[in-house]
Each structure stands twice: as structure tokens, then as C-alpha cells.
Design an enzyme around this catalytic site. Structure first.
Site, PDB file in Angstrom:
ATOM      1  CG  ASP A 126      -0.244  -0.040   2.526  1.00 50.49           C
ATOM      2  OD1 ASP A 126       0.998  -0.025   2.552  1.00 50.49           O
ATOM      3  OD2 ASP A 126      -0.933  -0.104   3.560  1.00 50.49           O
ATOM      4  NE  ARG A 169      -4.527   1.424   2.794  1.00 43.61           N
ATOM      5  CZ  ARG A 169      -4.812   0.120   2.824  1.00 43.61           C
ATOM      6  NH1 ARG A 169      -3.960  -0.688   3.385  1.00 43.61           N
ATOM      7  NH2 ARG A 169      -5.916  -0.351   2.282  1.00 43.61           N
ATOM      8  CE1 TYR A 179       2.963  -4.263   7.307  1.00 41.32           C
ATOM      9  CE2 TYR A 179       2.691  -1.896   7.551  1.00 41.32           C
ATOM     10  CZ  TYR A 179       2.806  -3.008   6.741  1.00 41.32           C
ATOM     11  OH  TYR A 179       2.775  -2.869   5.390  1.00 41.32           O
ATOM     12  N   PRO A 210       7.685  -5.924   5.176  1.00 44.42           N
ATOM     13  CG  PRO A 210       5.404  -6.199   5.657  1.00 44.42           C
ATOM     14  CD  PRO A 210       6.758  -6.789   5.913  1.00 44.42           C
TER      15      PRO A 210
END
Lengths: 645, 645
Positions: free
Chosen positions: A29, A249, A257, A342
């Protein structure tokens, strides 16, 4: 990304995907500034700008004396001024949609993702790999039913990342027979098929690296929380329950996370490396179990969930492939080359940049414009980036997953060191400081240490091998200020930028400019040599002028005609000459200073089709001859080209 | 523009056009900064930014002693800093395309231009005009064949503006019988049907004004010329061959406005006003004849043509309708209300702004939210703009068409006065200084003179009745800088902006903020009164906070919950609170100063759905009560609303 290039450049390509559908949510993302610059070069940066969440601030939380987390720092996110764009975040499905839209636009709706297709075999006729007109590669693919294409999803109703995409060579019983088989003859194959790359296996390339003990979960949710900085990026270390990274987001969504210290693990089967635990049993991870851990870490702040969009779990490891290609005909890119954790937001970005680096080179060779010798620069350039990334991720994931402390006590890490590491690494994570080494495409002294950047004394802040930096300049003909990146789209052209200096104040510079103009107006110019008859003079190499004279002191007729040529209809090209001057509407100027170019000296700069600086030399005929020699290293004169397409 | 509003707001509307097709080229081409701001408020300003030519500089050419034109001045085009956007130019066909695209997007592809439809009759049942649930208007329309819909074009192969669009009541023999007739029952009709408006004729409104002797031609061409400033806006006066205005356009196109001193005229029929010549015979105007005149004026510069895209000719006149509506049910807008010369680039812009002003008001009434009393503000507000435009155009066209001199000699105009007039008028032509008078929708002292602007002592640079100016502010929750216009889209909502000042440094301001927050958190708040049950609290009036406290000194929990409400799922709204502070990435702050608001006093500002400032008052409960009284003037409480849609 490769397909965008091929669509833009008119290369005959096919996109084969074993997935039955595009991605709709979750997954990668993060878009780093350099990726957004590249999107901009293809004309779709306005879409993330409108839709994505953009990061400007980050906060750090650590335990206080009572073991409750509290904010210890508010910091700038990213690097101020490094790019026009800031790191942005939106789910991968949306990004894939922009990509397919721009591929449709560039290809006139002819280049589509063909799915679900599973590759069955890849055979290379080595006797033909030197023959540029041959199709040495044969790939067999079979079309799957949608049912067979669906990955094994682990028993959750929610979309998530907890599946194993089957590989082409994996034993699997198909419910229905393949609908059809097809044999494809290809000049080149790019394997962008992920961490379990089938193409990589066909090449016999085995990634090198290791796994860690660290297990993390990911939750994409609309949170209900009293954490005050929930819309900023947050790094949170708890005393002993693990760590959290928060990435706001698009819309109301937030990605968490979350470190899972007590994750369910697969039974030992002896495959785990000595000293590490067995692999996490991802099928046992649920959004509820991840959330439970998150709540412990966030204490005393509360966390509830209004919507869950996606979740997954992963085991941190770092691996990089020792080779990125074979025969300079079959290439791998992206997760097929490098896997890591990530949290630095690098995976999708660096993967996109792999094929952004590769595909224009393949196009050059396929079009007969350039020697196949340029193809070896792909592995040279991108494997270094992958190694830097793996090193970065190795350190970051250990600091992020470690227990907070001073680093002195056994088993703890220093949170000061953690914050410091992120500060220092933030330039790297913007993607704007990637630095390609000396090669046939980058003219600079060879160095051992990839971290030492090189600039010519003529342009002390313009680093050869890095991307040409953005800046606002004024279009001479109409006074419009432009971000120069907006005038350097990714269209396959090289650019030769003559920073001719303040030529109106210096007879020597003026004479140089005339001489350079005369060179490019002559039929012996190397631009003429590489430009097919009947095509526009700027179709292969675009000549751009950036002067540093005072706006009130310079008139249109002062510029040599080479920089404002007339086409076959006698219509003048007004769009190649810029002034590094204050716009009447403000906000420009000092472009020379930003690049470290002297207004009384100037510089001549070669920029690759992907926007990276190839060369810096003097803005005179001697410099032009050096550039000519540089291009001779790989460009094929039109007279010697044949067309293979 | 009206259709964009209706599509956005979900109003049941139809678009009836007698043209058989959209416009493809030529026609109006100038977009003023305010129009681009409005496009931005509907989310499509990126399209002109990518495609249009943008004006930054202009040049003036006048005759020298030999009678040759030469440059006498280079000036800034537009007004520095008045808007984020600069005046932009592109052919009308492209602009229509953006409009139909956004109408499709907002309406889910349900609202389309229906064409070719010719109106036949418009009947209003006056007994029903007070009844908001009735459909007092009956319109009969007939569908034409494409052949019949084609206007009489005057014998040129090229697309041009030399036709007379037939009016509905005009005698005309149709080749084929109308394909179908339809009777439409409507609550409201907007006649946006041009200078020869059929709707206007049905209302019996006769435009007032006069024609001049000045005849001009227009050429849209790709020029071949040695005029050095061809890509800047140029105003050129020749000794005695007339004047030229140059407007660079998208791509290589340039529009030339060329004075035609020797244009062919229609035979006298006695209709011309005393002292003026007869009308130009537009059927005799050809691109060649216009070009010939242009060459004389441009001497010693040369002009050839690589492509001709469009041309036309026109007779300068200025007319404005005495009424813009009847019964507050049937309205006219655009060229139906005002006609003038095109050179100030105002016609399309002011026409778009007419319905931008009107349609949300109609929507408010149709939705039962507001009293029909607000509809009379349309004529009050827009007729003043039309009159100002006519005055401006009257002076400009005489100065542009006059022979250059000092103004002292008989029959000449002063070119100094000409340049000065354009300088002073440039704010007007940006569209950003339009100033609506006192009304039920604009709370300020009534003034006779429309040129006197009004600001409250609380916000000395924020003019009531003008559009709320753009500025960058920092979103409190995530530190992202925003142009505030990007967060005030045209979505039908009112906005109440609380500039609460530096409340962290002032207990008095802090107490005020708490009191205001308490008011809006209570069920007695006027926002609650006007917001339907079950809808979001911000769906009718959006409450926004702009504080002036130091970023390091303010935390999320410092703000009252009224400005960060939770929805029915308990998800917090993070997007209403801004800081007027330096972003960590720079480029913000000083918003209070730009509006003339004191950080130790603050202000409360009401902004209309079209972005115009309704009211400025104190940021305390007394001010809130004043705002409540303002809204009582026209808003209908939910309890008293019925739905008529």
C-alpha cells in the site's frame, strides 16, 4: 510497470497472470516519492494525489515508568524538499487499477492482462540468443478455469493475505482440465511472478538469505480508538508485548503492523535453520488474535474495530537472488528477486522500479536502436538496490521487533538508535537517492562503495547515476513556470540538456552556444545519426536549453535555431528553451544553484529515458564530442539498424 | 454548469439542446482563474492544468516612427497570487467534454444532453407558482432529425462560427417531420440557450444595449511567423490597419482576434441604430480575408498558416437583459442575459458562473431545505456582474479598436490608457473579485456602489459577498497541508468556519471555544435543526475549525468533540480541524494574516455552497446566535420540511 513502458513505446508484449482477478484490497500500500515521480512521468500522479493518504508527520511511542506507552517524539515524515511528492498510501487494488487504466490508454485498449494463465514450460534455444531477429524463447501456457485459479485461502471469510499462490511446477490436481493451451514465441521474458517465482525456478536461480524469529500480523481496519495520533505514522514499542507500526490509509482506514510474539507455529520438520523457530502457522492467524495483541501493546489506549478490510501474517526474512537474468533474454524482477519485511514500504516500490529500469532497455534493443549490451546494466543496477534494501530491512526489522531499552541490557534494543536509524534511512526510503554505478549507460568513475555519490565539478549537486532532480523553470516562449519533470515524460527519449549559462553577459558563453547550435543543426550531428528519416528531430534524443540570462535581457531570436527548430511544415518548436529566472508569477529561479552549476560556466547533462543522469560534461563542442562518444557505446546509427518488430 | 450541480446534488433534471452534436472546436476558449477554482471544486481542474495553455505574460506592440509595430511592454498576465490557477485557454469542445464527463460521473451516467430537441411552447400555470409541490411549467419539445438540427452554415468547408442557430419560434421548413414530440412538466426551467434565447422570448424579455461599428474576425490557426512573442498574449495596435489580439492556445494553436476595418456589410435595411453602419455580412468573411488583414497589421512581421482550425467574424455590441427570470420559476442565464465582445475572455466564464450561482439555490428549494425567497438573489447577484461586464467590455473594445495615439488627436485613443485599463481590469477578468450585494444570503450593510467592498473589522481582508479565498492550512490530525479550497468541494453544503484563534495561549479564547463546542454538541444547535434524522451531522452545514495555536503546544484531545464528532459506529471524523501553522514540510502558515483575522480575537465565517462569504461574526456564542438568525432567514427546519422530489 513493464507493461506501461511497452504500451507507451508500442512494443508487442503480452501479460500472463495466473491470478483469476486483479487485486481488490489489502496487500502492498505504500508509494514512495520516487514511485510517484514515475507515475507523474506517465501522467497519472494526480490519481494518488486525489485518493491516497499522504504522510507528513510521524510519532514515536515508548513505555513510561509504569509500562504505559506515551508519545516521546513528533517528527517530519520523509525528507523535506527531496521531491514534489510525499510518501502516499492506498491499497494495492487501486494502484493496479491506475496501472491497467494507463496501459489501456497508451496501448489503445490492445494490451490487457490475460488471466488466469499458468505457465507450463520455458525453453530457450541458446543457438539463437545472439540473433536479434530470432525468437529464441518458447513458453507454453495453459488457461485455467476460475475455480482452479483461485488460491487456497485459509478458511476466513475476509479477504486476506493468508494463502499460498500455487506455482506452475507444483503438484496440484485441477478440478477441470485446462481450457486451452498456447505456445508463445518470445524474444524476451520478464518473470515478475513473485516470491515463489516460477520463472526464477526455470532459470535455476536460488535466492540467498535467511529468516528471523519475528512474526508480524497486518490489520487493515477502520479503527475506533483514543490514540491521539492515529492519523499519523506511528512507531510504538511496548515493554514486552511487542511493537506496532501504524500507517494511516485512504479514507478512514488505518493499517496496523503488529508484532505477534505468541503466534501459532507449524510443527518442526527440520527445515528451519539452526537457532530459529519453526515457521509460523499462518492458517491459525485470525483478525481477532491480531487485534488482541494490538490492544495489549497499545495500553492504556483503546482499540476497537468498525470495519476490517484485510489482514495477514508473515514471518520476517530477507532474501535476494544472486542473479536477475539469464542469457540477457529471461529476466526476473520484483519479489522474484528480493523478499523482505513490508514495514519500510519498499517492496512494491522497488519492484516497480526494477521493471521501470529494465523495460525501456528491452524496448531500445527490440526497436533496434541500441545494442543488447545495455541489458546487463539491469542486474548491475537493480541488484545493488536490492542488496541495499535487504541490509536496510535487516537492521530495521531487528530494531522494530526488539524490546525497548537502551540497548545495553541483554535482549533489548536502543530506541534512540531506532529513531536515529529511521531518520538516516528516510532518504533511502523515498527512493530518490538510488544511485546507479558506472556502466555503458552511466558515465562516471567506477567506485567500490555504492554509497559514495559522484558529481562532476561542473554540477556539484547533480549526482551522476541518480535521478535528475525536479525543479521549476520558466518556459522562455511564454513565461510559464514548469516543474521540469513534467516536461520530461517517460516516452523513451533521451534528453540532452544544455545549461548554457548567462550567455547574454558572456561573449565566450555566447560563442559556445552558437557553436553547439551549429553542431546540432548540421547533418553530421549525432542526433541526426540516430534519428530515423522522416521522424521528428527530437524523437530519439531531445535537445533542451536552460539559460541563466536575465529575462529582461533576452529575446526569442537570441537562441540558435537548433533549440527551436521548424518542422517540415515550417512550424517552430517553442517548447525546448527554459530560463532559470524568476517567473512574473514568482516561485522559480535558482535552478543552477540547486544543481551546483555556475552561471558563468554551465554544463551539458545527459539524462536517460528513465530520468537518471548518465553524464555531465562541458557545454561546448568538446563536451558535445564526449557525449557523442558516450552514445557510440550502445546506440546503433540508423544506417545500421534493421527493424525486428 | 447547472447540470453539473444537479447531477452532484441528485436533482431530477433534463438537458434539452437543439444542436445535433456537441461542439468540437473553436468558440469560446478562455478559462478565468475563478472558473478553474470552480472546476476544482467539482474535481476536474487537473484536466485544464494538463491540456490547456496557461497565460503568465503578455506583450504590447505599437507602431514606431516608421509605422512598423514593435514591442513596447512585457507585463505579467493576470494578478499575481489572486488564485492558485492562472487564466487558461483551450477550445470549447474540450471544455464541453470535461463537463459531460463529470455529469456522467456525478449522475452515474443517468443525466445526458438530449439532442437535437427543439422547444415549441412554454406555458406556466400562474395559479400554481406558490405551490412547491406542483409542476407549474409545461414545455413541449420536438425531436429533430440530424439534418434539420444542422444550422445554416455559410458555405465554408471549415468549421466556423458563421451561422445563425435557428430559434424555436423562427419560421423554418423542416425537411423531415419531427421524429417525436414530448410534453415535459417542470418545476423550474433554465434557459441557457444563447444570445437568441428562445426562452427569453417566451418571457418577453428584450435585451438592452447597442452595437458599435467595430467588426472583428477570429482565426484559430497553427501559425508560421517570426513574431517573437507569439506564445504570449499580445495586444497589437497598428497605425491604421486595425488591431490584433493574440491568445496562444493548446498545442501549437494560436487564436488571433483581428480587427476588420473593411469588412463586407449587409445592405442597409434601416434596422441599424442612427450613426452606426449596417451589420457586417458575415457570410462574406473568409479565413483568407481575415489573414490578409492580419498580415497588414503585423508588418514587418510575417504570418503564414500551417493549419486552420476555426474562424468567425463578429460585430461588437453590448447588451444585457433587464430581467433574468420570471415568477422565480423560469430563468435565463449566460448569453441569453448578456452579450458583448469576446476579447476579455469573459463570455463563457460569466455564463458558467451564472448557473453556478443559480442551480444550487434551485436545488435547495427543490429539496425543501430553503425558502424560495433565495431565488431572487440570482438576478440581484448576477445582473450586477453582467452590467459590470458590459461596462468593462464597452471601454475595452473602444480602446482596443481605436487608432493608437495619445488620445489627444481626433479619432485616436491613448495606448497608455489602454495598457493602464487592462492592468486595472485584470482583477475583474480573473473572476475572483465578483462581489455579491447584501441579501438574505449575504449579511452585510447594503451599499449603493457595487465597487465598494465590505469586510468586517474581525476579518479585514475577507470580503463579505466575495468568494472565500484559497490558502494552505495544515490538517491537525495528520499534518498534511491542504489548499482549503480542496476541502470545500461544491457538494451543496454550507460551511461554518470557526477561526478560534490561539486558544492555547488565551483562557478567554479557550472558554469561547468550549462554549461554541457545547452549543453545537447540544440537540438545540441550529445544525441539528436543519439536518435530517439519520444523516451525517455535517451533511447540511459543515463545521470547520481553524486554530492559530502552536503545533507543538496543541494535542488532539484539546479540541471539543463538536469539531471531531463520532458517527453512529463511533468512528471519529478527523477531517474538520486545521492549524494555521507551518507544516513540517513548509509552505503554510499566515492564513490568519491573509484574511486580516487577529490570532487573539478570531472570527466566525459562514460560506455558501458556491464558496461565497455570507457572513463574518465573533467566534463566540453571541456570534453563533447571529449565524442562527441568518440561517433562519431562509433555511427550513427539518420538522417543517416536506419532500417534493
Amino acid at each position: 510497470m513493464a507493461a506501461i513502458w511497452f504500451a507507451k513505446l508500442g512494443i508487442n508484449a503480452r501479460i500472463i497472470d495466473k491470478r483469476g482477478t486483479k487485486i481488490f484490497t489489502g496487500q502492498a500500500d505504500g508509494l514512495q516519492p520516487r514511485a510517484l515521480e514515475v507515475f507523474n512521468s506517465f501522467g497519472f500522479a494526480h490519481r494518488p494525489l486525489k485518493e491516497a493518504s499522504v504522510g507528513f508527520e510521524s510519532c514515536y511511542y515508548e513505555p513510561d515508568a509504569n509500562g504505559d506507552i506515551h508519545k516521546v517524539a513528533r517528527k517530519v515524515e520523509g525528507v523535506v524538499g527531496i521531491s514534489r511528492f510525499n510518501g502516499s498510501v492506498i491499497h494495492q487494488g487501486r494502484i493496479e487499477q491506475w496501472f491497467t487504466d494507463v496501459i489501456d490508454e497508451f496501448s489503445g485498449n490492445t494490451l490487457k492482462v490475460e488471466r488466469p494463465f499458468l505457465p507450463e514450460s520455458l525453453v530457450v534455444d541458446e543457438s539463437k540468443i545472439q540473433d536479434q531477429s530470432a525468437y529464441p524463447i518458447t513458453v507454453t501456457v495453459k488457461k485455467l478455469s476460475d475455480q482452479d485459479a483461485a488460491p487456497d485461502q485459509f478458511g476466513h471469510k475476509l479477504e486476506n493475505g493468508l494463502y499460498r499462490q500455487f506455482a506452475g511446477d507444483q503438484e496440484r490436481e485441477f478440478v477441470t482440465p485446462p481450457e486451452s493451451r498456447e505456445i508463445i514465441h518470445a524474444k524476451y521474458v520478464l518473470g515478475t511472478d513473485g516470491a515463489h517465482s516460477w520463472v526464477r525456478k526455470q532459470l535455476g536461480i536460488v535466492p540467498e538469505g535467511e529468516s528471523t524469529d519475528y512474526i508480524w500480523g497486518v490489520l487493515d481496519i477502520v479503527p475506533i480508538t483514543n490514540l491521539p495520533d492515529i492519523r499519523k505514522r506511528c512507531a510504538i514499542h511496548s515493554v514486552s508485548d511487542g511493537s506496532i507500526m501504524i500507517i494511516p490509509r485512504e479514507g478512514d482506514i488505518v493499517r496496523f503492523y503488529i508484532q505477534l510474539n505468541e503466534a501459532p507455529r507449524e510443527p518442526e520438520d527440520g527445515s528451519a535453520a539452526a537457532g530459529t523457530k519453526s515457521r509460523v502457522d499462518r492458517s491459525k492467524i485470525t483478525p481477532e488474535s491480531i487485534l488482541e495483541t494490538a490492544r495489549k501493546i497499545l495500553h492504556p489506549y483503546t482499540l476497537d474495530v468498525a470495519e476490517t478490510h484485510w489482514f495477514t501474517g508473515y514471518h520476517i526474512g530477507q532474501r535476494v537472488a544472486p542473479k536477475f537474468e539469464k542469457w540477457e533474454r529471461v529476466f526476473i524482477a520484483g519479489d522474484a528477486c528480493h523478499t523482505h519485511s513490508p514495514k519500510a514500504g519498499q517492496g512494491m516500490n522497488i519492484s516497480m522500479m526494477d521493471t521501470f529500469n529494465l523495460a525501456w532497455k528491452v524496448a531500445h534493443v527490440v526497436q533496434g536502436k541500441a545494442s543488447p549490451a545495455i541489458l546487463s546494466t539491469y542486474e548491475e543496477e537493480r541488484r545493488q538496490v536490492a542488496k541495499d534494501l535487504i541490509d536496510y530491512d535487516f537492521k530495521l526489522s531487528r530494531l522494530f521487533s526488539g524490546k525497548p531499552g537502551t540497548g545495553g541490557e541483554e535482549g533489548t534494543i536502543s530506541t534512540d538508535e531506532f529513531r536515529d536509524f529511521i531518520d538516516k534511512g528516510s532518504a533511502f526510503t523515498t527512493g530518490c537517492t538510488v544511485d546507479y554505478g558506472a556502466s555503458v549507460l552511466v558515465s562516471k568513475p567506477a567506485r567500490e562503495d555504492s554509497e559514495v555519490k559522484y558529481a562532476s565539478p561542473l554540477a556539484t549537486e547533480l549526482f551522476v547515476g541518480r535521478r535528475f532532480p525536479d525543479n521549476r523553470l520558466v518556459m522562455q516562449c511564454d513565461g510559464r513556470p514548469w516543474f521540469i519533470h513534467d516536461k520530461m515524460p517517460s516516452d523513451g527519449r533521451w534528453r540532452l540538456i544544455d545549461f548554457c549559462g548567462d550567455f547574454k553577459s558572456s561573449p565566450a558563453l555566447a560563442a559556445q552556444l552558437v557553436a553547439v547550435g551549429d553542431y546540432f543543426s548540421s547533418p553530421e550531428s549525432f542526433i541526426a545519426r540516430y534519428t530515423p528519416a522522416g521522424e521528428r528531430v527530437d524523437s530519439v534524443i531531445e535537445l533542451i536549453l536552460v539559460h541563466a540570462s536575465d529575462a529582461d535581457n533576452v529575446e526569442w531570436d537570441d537562441f540558435p535555431l537548433a533549440f527551436r527548430p521548424r518542422d517540415s511544415r515550417r512550424v517552430m518548436d517553442y517548447w525546448k528553451i527554459y530560463g532559470d529566472m524568476e517567473s512574473l508569477h514568482g516561485g522559480t529561479g535558482e535552478g543552477y544553484e540547486k544543481l551546483g552549476i555556475r552561471r558563468d560556466v554551465g554544463a551539458l547533462v545527459v539524462v536517460r529515458p528513465d530520468g537518471y543522469v548518465s553524464m555531465v560534461t562541458t557545454p561546448d563542442v568538446a563536451g558535445v564530442n564526449e557525449v557523442a562518444k558516450f552514445f557510440e557505446g550502445f546506440f546503433i546509427p540508423v544506417a545500421e539498424q534493421s527493424t525486428y518488430m
